[in-house]
Motif scaffolding. Sequence first.
Motif, PDB file in Angstrom:
ATOM      1  N   GLN A 130     -54.364 -35.644  32.298  1.00  0.00           N
ATOM      2  CA  GLN A 130     -53.222 -34.951  32.877  1.00  0.00           C
ATOM      3  C   GLN A 130     -53.631 -34.225  34.163  1.00  0.00           C
ATOM      4  O   GLN A 130     -52.905 -34.266  35.159  1.00  0.00           O
ATOM      5  N   GLU A 131     -54.775 -33.583  34.161  1.00  0.00           N
ATOM      6  CA  GLU A 131     -55.251 -32.888  35.360  1.00  0.00           C
ATOM      7  C   GLU A 131     -55.488 -33.871  36.508  1.00  0.00           C
ATOM      8  O   GLU A 131     -55.129 -33.602  37.653  1.00  0.00           O
ATOM      9  N   GLN A 132     -56.091 -35.022  36.194  1.00  0.00           N
ATOM     10  CA  GLN A 132     -56.343 -36.030  37.223  1.00  0.00           C
ATOM     11  C   GLN A 132     -55.034 -36.585  37.775  1.00  0.00           C
ATOM     12  O   GLN A 132     -54.892 -36.777  38.988  1.00  0.00           O
ATOM     13  N   LEU A 133     -54.076 -36.844  36.893  1.00  0.00           N
ATOM     14  CA  LEU A 133     -52.781 -37.358  37.347  1.00  0.00           C
ATOM     15  C   LEU A 133     -52.037 -36.331  38.188  1.00  0.00           C
ATOM     16  O   LEU A 133     -51.405 -36.679  39.185  1.00  0.00           O
ATOM     17  N   THR A 134     -52.110 -35.075  37.802  1.00  0.00           N
ATOM     18  CA  THR A 134     -51.454 -34.017  38.578  1.00  0.00           C
ATOM     19  C   THR A 134     -52.061 -33.926  39.970  1.00  0.00           C
ATOM     20  O   THR A 134     -51.335 -33.820  40.967  1.00  0.00           O
ATOM     21  N   THR A 135     -53.377 -33.985  40.057  1.00  0.00           N
ATOM     22  CA  THR A 135     -54.054 -33.960  41.355  1.00  0.00           C
ATOM     23  C   THR A 135     -53.627 -35.144  42.210  1.00  0.00           C
ATOM     24  O   THR A 135     -53.331 -34.998  43.400  1.00  0.00           O
ATOM     25  N   LEU A 136     -53.580 -36.327  41.608  1.00  0.00           N
ATOM     26  CA  LEU A 136     -53.155 -37.531  42.317  1.00  0.00           C
ATOM     27  C   LEU A 136     -51.715 -37.401  42.807  1.00  0.00           C
ATOM     28  O   LEU A 136     -51.415 -37.706  43.959  1.00  0.00           O
ATOM     29  N   LEU A 137     -50.829 -36.934  41.942  1.00  0.00           N
ATOM     30  CA  LEU A 137     -49.431 -36.777  42.342  1.00  0.00           C
ATOM     31  C   LEU A 137     -49.278 -35.767  43.476  1.00  0.00           C
ATOM     32  O   LEU A 137     -48.508 -35.998  44.413  1.00  0.00           O
ATOM     33  N   LYS A 138     -49.986 -34.648  43.392  1.00  0.00           N
ATOM     34  CA  LYS A 138     -49.895 -33.635  44.451  1.00  0.00           C
ATOM     35  C   LYS A 138     -50.367 -34.188  45.789  1.00  0.00           C
ATOM     36  O   LYS A 138     -49.810 -33.857  46.831  1.00  0.00           O
ATOM     37  N   ALA A 139     -51.384 -35.044  45.760  1.00  0.00           N
ATOM     38  CA  ALA A 139     -51.926 -35.611  46.998  1.00  0.00           C
ATOM     39  C   ALA A 139     -51.040 -36.726  47.553  1.00  0.00           C
ATOM     40  O   ALA A 139     -50.816 -36.804  48.764  1.00  0.00           O
ATOM     41  N   GLU A 140     -50.540 -37.578  46.683  1.00  0.00           N
ATOM     42  CA  GLU A 140     -49.829 -38.771  47.127  1.00  0.00           C
ATOM     43  C   GLU A 140     -48.299 -38.641  47.089  1.00  0.00           C
ATOM     44  O   GLU A 140     -47.609 -39.287  47.859  1.00  0.00           O
ATOM     45  N   PHE A 141     -47.799 -37.838  46.158  1.00  0.00           N
ATOM     46  CA  PHE A 141     -46.349 -37.709  45.965  1.00  0.00           C
ATOM     47  C   PHE A 141     -45.996 -36.238  45.732  1.00  0.00           C
ATOM     48  O   PHE A 141     -45.596 -35.850  44.626  1.00  0.00           O
ATOM     49  N   PRO A 142     -46.132 -35.396  46.760  1.00  0.00           N
ATOM     50  CA  PRO A 142     -45.926 -33.956  46.565  1.00  0.00           C
ATOM     51  C   PRO A 142     -44.525 -33.583  46.080  1.00  0.00           C
ATOM     52  O   PRO A 142     -44.374 -32.622  45.322  1.00  0.00           O
ATOM     53  N   LEU A 143     -43.506 -34.320  46.487  1.00  0.00           N
ATOM     54  CA  LEU A 143     -42.145 -34.010  46.038  1.00  0.00           C
ATOM     55  C   LEU A 143     -42.023 -34.194  44.524  1.00  0.00           C
ATOM     56  O   LEU A 143     -41.462 -33.345  43.822  1.00  0.00           O
ATOM     57  N   ILE A 144     -42.550 -35.284  44.027  1.00  0.00           N
ATOM     58  CA  ILE A 144     -42.515 -35.523  42.591  1.00  0.00           C
ATOM     59  C   ILE A 144     -43.341 -34.471  41.864  1.00  0.00           C
ATOM     60  O   ILE A 144     -42.921 -33.929  40.832  1.00  0.00           O
ATOM     61  N   ALA A 145     -44.515 -34.155  42.384  1.00  0.00           N
ATOM     62  CA  ALA A 145     -45.376 -33.156  41.759  1.00  0.00           C
ATOM     63  C   ALA A 145     -44.690 -31.797  41.693  1.00  0.00           C
ATOM     64  O   ALA A 145     -44.802 -31.092  40.694  1.00  0.00           O
ATOM     65  N   SER A 146     -43.958 -31.434  42.722  1.00  0.00           N
ATOM     66  CA  SER A 146     -43.277 -30.150  42.715  1.00  0.00           C
ATOM     67  C   SER A 146     -42.186 -30.096  41.667  1.00  0.00           C
ATOM     68  O   SER A 146     -41.897 -29.049  41.105  1.00  0.00           O
ATOM     69  N   GLN A 147     -41.590 -31.228  41.361  1.00  0.00           N
ATOM     70  CA  GLN A 147     -40.545 -31.278  40.331  1.00  0.00           C
ATOM     71  C   GLN A 147     -41.124 -31.123  38.930  1.00  0.00           C
ATOM     72  O   GLN A 147     -40.424 -30.688  38.019  1.00  0.00           O
ATOM     73  N   LEU A 148     -42.377 -31.444  38.757  1.00  0.00           N
ATOM     74  CA  LEU A 148     -43.012 -31.312  37.444  1.00  0.00           C
ATOM     75  C   LEU A 148     -43.162 -29.852  37.045  1.00  0.00           C
ATOM     76  O   LEU A 148     -43.188 -29.533  35.859  1.00  0.00           O
ATOM     77  N   ASP A 149     -43.277 -28.977  38.014  1.00  0.00           N
ATOM     78  CA  ASP A 149     -43.461 -27.556  37.735  1.00  0.00           C
ATOM     79  C   ASP A 149     -42.152 -26.838  37.408  1.00  0.00           C
ATOM     80  O   ASP A 149     -42.175 -25.708  36.949  1.00  0.00           O
ATOM     81  N   GLN A 150     -41.043 -27.498  37.630  1.00  0.00           N
ATOM     82  CA  GLN A 150     -39.740 -26.878  37.380  1.00  0.00           C
ATOM     83  C   GLN A 150     -39.390 -27.000  35.895  1.00  0.00           C
ATOM     84  O   GLN A 150     -39.671 -28.013  35.276  1.00  0.00           O
ATOM     85  N   PRO A 151     -38.746 -25.947  35.345  1.00  0.00           N
ATOM     86  CA  PRO A 151     -38.315 -26.029  33.940  1.00  0.00           C
ATOM     87  C   PRO A 151     -37.237 -27.096  33.753  1.00  0.00           C
ATOM     88  O   PRO A 151     -36.449 -27.340  34.661  1.00  0.00           O
ATOM     89  N   HIS A 152     -37.220 -27.719  32.617  1.00  0.00           N
ATOM     90  CA  HIS A 152     -36.256 -28.799  32.341  1.00  0.00           C
ATOM     91  C   HIS A 152     -35.034 -28.253  31.689  1.00  0.00           C
ATOM     92  O   HIS A 152     -34.939 -27.521  30.853  1.00  0.00           O
TER      93      HIS A 152
END
Length: 59
Positions: A37-59
Amino acid sequence: MPWRSVTGFRNIAVHTYFDVDWSIVWRIATTALRDLQEQLTTLLKAEFPLIASQLDQPH
């Protein structure tokens, strides 16, 4: 990213369902998934910051 291990595990879990060693599944779920999960989060933040920012939002 250990893609071969991830896909290999998936293939074993799907195709040999009744022969799965559940102690291995438990070990993966309680230890290895956190690292993945940590590796995927790092990858998403680097390559897809918009998607990564949505992961931090409450559902």
